[in-house]
Design a protein around this motif. Structure first.
Motif, short mmCIF file in Angstrom:
data_model
loop_
_atom_site.label_atom_id
_atom_site.label_comp_id
_atom_site.label_asym_id
_atom_site.label_seq_id
_atom_site.Cartn_x
_atom_site.Cartn_y
_atom_site.Cartn_z
N UNK A 88 0.83 -1.21 0.00
CA UNK A 88 0.00 0.00 0.00
C UNK A 88 0.86 1.26 0.00
N UNK A 89 1.91 1.26 0.82
CA UNK A 89 2.79 2.43 0.89
C UNK A 89 3.51 2.68 -0.42
N UNK A 90 3.80 1.61 -1.15
CA UNK A 90 4.47 1.78 -2.43
C UNK A 90 3.63 2.54 -3.44
N UNK A 91 2.31 2.53 -3.25
CA UNK A 91 1.41 3.23 -4.17
C UNK A 91 1.13 4.66 -3.71
N UNK A 92 0.88 4.82 -2.42
CA UNK A 92 0.39 6.12 -1.94
C UNK A 92 1.33 6.84 -0.99
N UNK A 93 2.35 6.17 -0.46
CA UNK A 93 3.34 6.75 0.45
C UNK A 93 2.67 7.51 1.60
N UNK A 94 2.97 8.80 1.78
CA UNK A 94 2.52 9.51 2.99
C UNK A 94 1.02 9.74 3.06
N UNK A 95 0.30 9.45 1.98
CA UNK A 95 -1.17 9.52 2.04
C UNK A 95 -1.76 8.16 2.41
N UNK A 96 -0.95 7.32 3.01
CA UNK A 96 -1.40 5.98 3.37
C UNK A 96 -2.56 6.02 4.36
N UNK A 97 -2.61 7.06 5.17
CA UNK A 97 -3.70 7.19 6.15
C UNK A 97 -5.06 7.28 5.45
N UNK A 98 -5.08 7.94 4.29
CA UNK A 98 -6.34 8.05 3.54
C UNK A 98 -6.77 6.67 3.04
N UNK A 99 -5.81 5.89 2.55
CA UNK A 99 -6.12 4.56 2.05
C UNK A 99 -6.74 3.69 3.14
N UNK A 100 -6.13 3.69 4.32
CA UNK A 100 -6.65 2.87 5.41
C UNK A 100 -8.00 3.38 5.91
N UNK A 101 -8.20 4.69 5.92
CA UNK A 101 -9.49 5.23 6.34
C UNK A 101 -10.60 4.84 5.36
N UNK A 102 -10.31 4.93 4.06
CA UNK A 102 -11.31 4.57 3.06
C UNK A 102 -11.66 3.08 3.14
N UNK A 103 -10.62 2.25 3.22
CA UNK A 103 -10.86 0.80 3.31
C UNK A 103 -11.63 0.47 4.59
N UNK A 104 -11.25 1.12 5.69
CA UNK A 104 -11.95 0.88 6.95
C UNK A 104 -13.40 1.32 6.91
N UNK A 105 -13.68 2.43 6.21
CA UNK A 105 -15.06 2.92 6.11
C UNK A 105 -15.92 1.93 5.34
N UNK A 106 -15.41 1.40 4.22
CA UNK A 106 -16.17 0.41 3.45
C UNK A 106 -16.33 -0.88 4.25
N UNK A 107 -15.28 -1.27 4.98
CA UNK A 107 -15.38 -2.46 5.82
C UNK A 107 -16.42 -2.25 6.93
N UNK A 108 -16.49 -1.05 7.49
CA UNK A 108 -17.48 -0.76 8.53
C UNK A 108 -18.90 -0.84 7.96
N UNK A 109 -19.09 -0.35 6.74
CA UNK A 109 -20.39 -0.46 6.10
C UNK A 109 -20.75 -1.94 5.86
N UNK A 110 -19.77 -2.72 5.45
CA UNK A 110 -20.00 -4.16 5.28
C UNK A 110 -20.31 -4.81 6.62
#
Length: 451
Positions: free
Chosen positions: A30-52
Motif C-alpha cells: 500500500x505504501x508503495x502506491x500512496x506513500x505519505x497519504x497511506x492514512x487516507x487509504x486505510x481510512x477509506x478501506x476501513x469505512x467500506x469495511x465498517x459499512x460491510x
C-alpha cells in the motif's frame, strides 16, 4: 474457559484476524502506491469495511438461521447456485489471505541475518513460506486450536507492540529527527489513495469470521455487533499509526525492501535508547508470531467454513467428509496445498490483490443484500448503499492496478476466475445440465446408417 465467548474474547478474535497478519503483509504494498497519504487509504478501506460490518450485523439480526455470507444468500435469494458462488469466492479469499500471511512470514524470517538467502539451491523465502503452511496444516490435523482466553493474551501482545512502535515513532519523528512529517496532502486529488484502499481491503476481513461460529458466542447477535463496531476502528487506528510512522521514517526502505520496512523503522525509533537491534528483532519476531498465528486461525476457520459448505452440498464430496468429527482432514490438506502453491509462485502484490478482490466481491454483495432490506425498520439504507458503491468502485480499480503493474498476473487472475466460475456453474447446475442433455439426446433419437 467458559462454554461461550463474551465481548472481550469476540473483540480479540476479530482484531486478531485483522491485525494478525494484515499490517505486516500489506503495508509495504500500500505504501508503495500512496506513500505519505497511506492514512487516507486505510481510512477509506476501513469505512467500506465498517459499512460491510453493518450489513452483516443487520442481516444477522433479521435472519432466523444464524450464519454468514452463504446463509444470508440462501435466506434472502433462495438460490443455491448464488450461495455456492459466494461461498467459493470467500473460500478463495481465505486461501489468498493465508498465502499472503505465509509470504510475509517468509520475508520476515529471511530478514534475520542468520538465515541464508537460499537453501538447497532454492530461494529461502518460498521454501520458508511453504514450510510454515505445512507446519500449520500439521497442527490443525492434530486438532490444535486457540482458546478465547489465549487469544486475549496473543492479541494484547501484538497490539501492544504495534501501538508502542507507533508512539515511539511519533516521539522520534517530532522530538528527535527534526524532519518534517509528511501527510501526503498533494496526493489527495489522485486515484492512488483509492487504489491503495482497494488493495488494503484484505487487511480488514478478519471480523466476519465471528459469524461462522455463533453457537459458541454468548448472546451472539449483540455481542458480535459490538465486537465488529469496536474492532474495525481500532484496526484502522493501528494501521494508520504504524503506516504513517513507517513511510515518514524509512521511505528508502519502502523502496528497497518494502515487505520488511517495519523492521527498519523499529530499529530507528529505538536507536536513541541504544536498543536499535533489539527493536528490529522484537518487531520481526512479532511479525513472525502474528503471521503464523494468522495462518493457523484462518486455516482452522476456513476448514470449518468449507465443512459447512460440504454439509449443504455446495462443495464436491472429494474435498472432504461433512460427517467427520471436527474439521475434515482432507479439507485441511486441500486448502493447505492450494495455499502453498499460491505463496510459492505468486508475488506479494499479486496475492494481496487476488485476496482483496475476493473479499470486495463478497462484502459488496452482502451490503447489497442489506440494502435490499431497506424497507425494514432496523435498516438504515445509507450505510449498506455506501458499502455497495465502495465495493463497486474498489473492484475495477483493483483490476486496473493488476493490469497496469502486473499484466501477467492480471491475465492469470482473469483466467482463474473464468475457470472457477465455469466449474461452479457446472457443479451447481449439474442436475439441470444433465436433464437438458437427456432431453437433447432423446429428441435426436437413434441415428440411422443411411443418414
Amino acid at each position: 474457559m467458559s462454554e461461550t465467548l463474551g465481548l472481550k474474547e469476540a473483540v480479540s478474535m476479530a482484531l486478531g484476524g485483522m491485525i494478525g497478519g494484515g499490517i505486516y503483509a500489506v503495508l509495504g504494498v500500500v505504501a508503495g502506491i500512496t506513500m505519505s497519504a497511506i492514512w487516507v487509504a486505510f481510512l477509506l478501506a476501513g469505512a467500506v469495511a465498517m459499512c460491510a460490518g453493518y450489513s452483516y450485523n443487520t442481516l444477522n439480526s433479521l435472519t432466523d438461521n444464524r450464519g454468514g455470507s452463504v446463509t444470508f444468500v440462501q435466506c434472502y435469494l433462495g438460490n443455491a447456485t448464488a450461495a455456492g458462488i459466494v461461498g467459493w469466492t470467500l473460500l478463495f479469499g481465505y486461501i489468498g489471505s493465508m498465502a499472503m500471511y505465509a509470504f510475509a512470514f517468509g520475508e520476515f524470517t529471511v530478514a534475520f541475518a542468520v538465515v541464508p538467502k537460499s537453501l538447497g539451491g532454492f530461494p529461502a523465502r518460498p521454501l520458508i513460506s511453504v514450510s510454515a503452511v505445512a507446519a500449520f496444516v500439521g497442527l490443525n490435523l492434530l486438532g490444535a486450536r486457540t482458546t478465547g482466553a489465549a487469544e486475549n493474551v496473543l492479541v494484547a501482545l501484538k497490539v501492544g507492540i504495534l501501538v508502542a512502535f507507533g508512539i515511539l515513532g511519533l516521539v522520534y519523528a517530532f522530538g528527535v529527527s527534526g524532519a518534517s512529517f509528511e501527510y501526503g496532502v498533494g496526493r489527495l486529488g489522485g486515484f492512488e489513495p483509492v487504489m491503495a484502499a482497494a488493495i488494503s481491503f484484505v487487511a480488514f476481513q478478519g471480523w466476519q469470521l465471528l459469524f461462522y461460529d455463533q453457537e459458541s458466542v454468548e448472546d451472539p447477535v449483540e455481542t458480535i455487533r459490538k465486537a465488529v463496531y469496536v474492532s474495525i476502528p481500532v484496526a484502522v487506528a493501528i494501521y494508520v499509526l504504524a503506516g504513517m510512522v513507517t513511510v515518514n521514517l524509512v521511505p528508502q526502505a519502502l523502496e528497497s525492501h518494502p515487505h520488511v520496512a517495519l523492521k527498519d523503522a523499529a530499529s530507528m525509533v529505538m536507536q536513541p535508547y541504544g536498543l536499535a537491534r533489539a527493536g528490529a528483532v522484537v518487531l520481526a519476531l512479532s511479525a513472525l508470531f502474528s503471521t503464523g498465528s494468522a495462518i493457523n486461525a484462518t486455516l482452522f476457520s476456513s476448514a470449518h467454513f468449507a465443512k459447512g459448505m460440504l454439509s449443504d452440498d455446495l462443495l464436491p464430496d472429494q474435498i472432504g467428509d461433512a460427517a467427520a468429527d471436527g474439521i475434515p482432514e482432507r479439507t485441511v490438506l486441500v486448502l493447505g496445498a492450494i495455499t502453498a502453491a499460491f505463496t510459492w509462485y505468486g508475488s506479494l502484490g499479486a496475492i494481496t490483490s487476488f485476496a482483496s478482490l475476493s473479499f470486495i466481491l463478497v462484502f459488496g454483495a452482502m451490503s447489497y443484500l442489506a440494502f435490499r432490506r431497506r424497507g425494514h425498520d432496523e435498516v438504515n439504507a445509507v450505510v449498506p448503499a455506501v458499502g455497495t458503491v465502495g465495493a463497486l468502485a474498489f473492484f475495477p480499480l483493483m483490476l486496473y492496478n493488476l493490469y497496469d503493474r502486473e499484466p501477467n498476473t492480471f491475465y492469470m487472475v482473469i483466467g482463474i476466475a473464468a475457470v472457477v466460475l465455469a466449474v461452479e456453474l457446472l457443479y451447481f447446475e449439474r442436475d439441470l445440465i444433465q436433464e437438458e442433455v437427456v432431453e437433447f439426446e432423446s429428441g435426436i433419437g437413434p441415428v440411422r446408417e443411411d443418414d
